[in-house]
Scaffold this active site. Structure first.
Site, mmCIF file in Angstrom:
data_model
loop_
_atom_site.group_PDB
_atom_site.id
_atom_site.type_symbol
_atom_site.label_atom_id
_atom_site.label_comp_id
_atom_site.label_asym_id
_atom_site.label_seq_id
_atom_site.Cartn_x
_atom_site.Cartn_y
_atom_site.Cartn_z
ATOM 1 N N THR A 31 0.825 -1.209 0.000
ATOM 2 C CA THR A 31 0.000 0.000 0.000
ATOM 3 C C THR A 31 0.859 1.259 0.000
ATOM 4 O O THR A 31 0.380 2.329 -0.369
ATOM 5 C CB THR A 31 -0.900 0.033 1.249
ATOM 6 N N ASP A 32 2.128 1.138 0.422
ATOM 7 C CA ASP A 32 2.918 2.376 0.617
ATOM 8 C C ASP A 32 3.103 3.150 -0.690
ATOM 9 O O ASP A 32 2.875 4.359 -0.737
ATOM 10 C CB ASP A 32 4.249 2.120 1.347
ATOM 11 N N GLY A 119 16.930 -11.486 2.931
ATOM 12 C CA GLY A 119 15.902 -12.013 2.031
ATOM 13 C C GLY A 119 14.700 -12.587 2.759
ATOM 14 O O GLY A 119 13.967 -13.404 2.217
ATOM 15 N N GLY A 121 12.241 -10.687 4.107
ATOM 16 C CA GLY A 121 11.126 -9.742 4.120
ATOM 17 C C GLY A 121 11.145 -8.869 5.354
ATOM 18 O O GLY A 121 10.135 -8.272 5.723
ATOM 19 N N SER A 123 13.542 -6.437 5.723
ATOM 20 C CA SER A 123 14.202 -5.190 5.337
ATOM 21 C C SER A 123 15.622 -5.028 5.839
ATOM 22 O O SER A 123 15.980 -3.996 6.406
ATOM 23 C CB SER A 123 13.381 -3.988 5.805
ATOM 24 N N SER A 124 16.422 -6.035 5.584
ATOM 25 C CA SER A 124 17.841 -5.881 5.902
ATOM 26 C C SER A 124 18.448 -4.738 5.082
ATOM 27 O O SER A 124 19.333 -4.029 5.565
ATOM 28 C CB SER A 124 18.585 -7.184 5.631
ATOM 29 N N GLU A 157 17.448 2.832 -3.139
ATOM 30 C CA GLU A 157 16.850 1.638 -3.777
ATOM 31 C C GLU A 157 16.478 1.948 -5.228
ATOM 32 O O GLU A 157 16.762 1.164 -6.129
ATOM 33 C CB GLU A 157 15.579 1.208 -3.030
ATOM 34 N N ASP A 169 9.749 0.736 4.638
ATOM 35 C CA ASP A 169 10.859 0.060 5.327
ATOM 36 C C ASP A 169 11.834 1.067 5.930
ATOM 37 O O ASP A 169 12.251 0.942 7.080
ATOM 38 C CB ASP A 169 11.617 -0.851 4.356
ATOM 39 N N TYR A 218 8.674 -7.212 -8.351
ATOM 40 C CA TYR A 218 8.121 -6.172 -7.473
ATOM 41 C C TYR A 218 7.781 -4.931 -8.317
ATOM 42 O O TYR A 218 6.672 -4.392 -8.221
ATOM 43 C CB TYR A 218 9.155 -5.826 -6.387
HETATM 44 C C1 GLA Z 1 9.030 -4.007 0.324
HETATM 45 C C2 GLA Z 1 9.194 -2.538 -0.036
HETATM 46 C C3 GLA Z 1 8.204 -1.670 0.727
HETATM 47 C C4 GLA Z 1 6.775 -2.211 0.599
HETATM 48 C C5 GLA Z 1 6.739 -3.705 0.890
HETATM 49 C C6 GLA Z 1 5.393 -4.290 0.641
HETATM 50 O O1 GLA Z 1 9.396 -4.244 1.655
HETATM 51 O O2 GLA Z 1 10.498 -2.102 0.247
HETATM 52 O O3 GLA Z 1 8.286 -0.344 0.284
HETATM 53 O O4 GLA Z 1 6.240 -1.911 -0.652
HETATM 54 O O5 GLA Z 1 7.687 -4.414 0.125
HETATM 55 O O6 GLA Z 1 4.455 -3.765 1.513
#
Ligand code: GLA
Length: 380
Positions: A31-32, A119, A121, A123-124, A157, A169, A218
């Site tokens: 959603t971000d 990896g 999920g 957010s390393s 990124e 993140d 993504y």
């Molecule tokens: C990754 C992206 C975030 C977000 C999520 C899904 O972590 O870095 O910005 O979009 O996926 O919610």
């Protein structure tokens, strides 16, 4: 590992320690970048770095977790100096983004290590970016505020790592607060800390150990969302993200877009409503509703948005069978963890069950982490 000692041995001077965490997200996935709401919290795992200026025009970085010759990287600070090692691009990108914002980043030495599973999920990469954004801001007196530090990570990124991510993140990593989730409106960037202490429940992550890398797939999801927005915007004024789009508007453009794009966008509209429902439920301490919404998110991400995988679906389904309150894939998807809201008394048996059944099916156990919600970026 004693990073200050390693720094001293490597470079012969003294480094200062900085830390930034990884994150979880209760609900509000993908959603971000659609201008919606997210509900993340920082975790107690992250990246720690010892950093100090070196008086040169080059950065010398040692990644202690890397065990081959790629653990040492040196780069200059011009745009053309982008290093070949993928991990070093995060740090190089941060330096360039700081410089673009007028910060006088000069050469520095750094040693870093981390304990956010890669990896997974969690957010390393945001933890790495935030650590170096915070450190360079501090060391070179950047005067950049926390929102902008988060954007430095996000732009890194986009511009240096090939992922068109949203802000969640990096925001969570920089702004995290012990014991609190944060509800962030990604359109206005207004946010609120929500003390999160669900009496009688635990948050548990199960890592499929399917390494997710965000990139092409993504970016494609994001492009689908933007395509639907473009079609709606051609008919309605003032529409710039899916945040502004209604189900009725979606119906109007249904025949103009592919079924894939339509379903992806519809997932986002559904998720918008779920986040609101969860906010209300949290205010009433109604964790059963929170959990139900988590399952709905999972199956939306799996069937409509298309970012789950067999291992993740297996774990979410198993959680349902075991009577777990809520379970879903967390973060970008394509692998990594499920986040599970589990009643205390069910925790041990659920984990045992998941380990056994997952192992029988896939040949290895999932990794299990109990979530501890910690503070954001800081100097130690
Ligand atoms: C990754 C992206 C975030 C977000 C999520 C899904 O972590 O870095 O910005 O979009 O996926 O919610």
């Amino acid at each position: 590992m004693d990073l200050k000692k390693t720094f001293q041995e490597c470079f012969g001077h003294e480094g200062v320690l900085y830390f930034s965490p990884g994150r979880i997200n209760l609900i509000g996935e993908h959603t971000d970048y659609n201008g919606g709401f997210v509900f993340p919290g920082a975790v107690d795992k992250g990246i720690t770095a010892a950093v100090a200026a070196n008086g040169l025009d080059r950065c010398r970085i040692f990644a202690t977790d890397i065990t081959d010759e790629n653990s040492h990287v040196e780069f200059g600070l011009e745009e053309s100096d982008k290093p070949a090692e993928h991990w070093a691009c995060y740090i190089f990108g941060v330096c360039r983004e700081m410089i673009k914002r007028g910060v006088g980043v000069k050469g520095f030495d750094a040693v870093f290590s981390g304990n956010v599973p890669l990896g997974a999920g969690m957010s390393s990469s945001a933890a790495l970016e935030s650590t170096f954004a915070f450190a360079t801001n501090d060391i070179f007196n950047g005067g950049i505020d926390k929102f902008e530090l988060a954007r430095v990570g996000q732009d890194t990124e986009h511009n240096y790592c090939g992922v068109n991510c949203g802000i969640m993140d990096q925001f969570a990593s920089v702004f995290g607060r012990k014991g609190c989730l944060m509800r962030l409106d990604c359109r206005s960037m207004e946010f609120e800390y929500f003390p999160f202490n669900p009496q009688g429940y635990k948050l548990v992550l199960l890592n499929t150990c399917v390494r997710h890398t965000l990139g092409g797939e993504y970016n494609e999801r994001r492009a689908s969302c933007e395509n639907v927005v473009a079609h709606v915007a051609a008919k309605h004024e003032g529409i710039s993200t899916l945040r502004d789009v209604t189900y009725d508007m979606m119906e109007e453009i249904r025949s103009e877009v592919s079924d894939t794009d339509f379903r992806r966008a519809r997932y986002i509209l559904d998720e918008k409503e779920r986040v609101m429902a969860v906010c209300g439920a949290l205010e009433r301490n109604d964790y059963e509703t929170v959990g139900r919404k988590m399952y709905e998110t999972h199956w939306g991400l799996s069937h409509d948005f298309g970012v789950s995988c067999e291992e993740l679906d297996f774990l979410a389904e198993l959680a349902g069978e075991c009577g777990v309150t809520g379970s879903r894939v967390m973060g970008g998807g394509f692998g990594g963890c499920t986040i599970n809201l589990v009643r205390d008394e069910l925790c041990d048996s659920f984990i045992r069950n998941a380990e056994e059944k997952f192992c029988t099916r896939f040949g290895h156990k999932p990794e299990v982490y109990e979530v501890v919600i910690g503070d954001g970026s800081r100097r130690l």
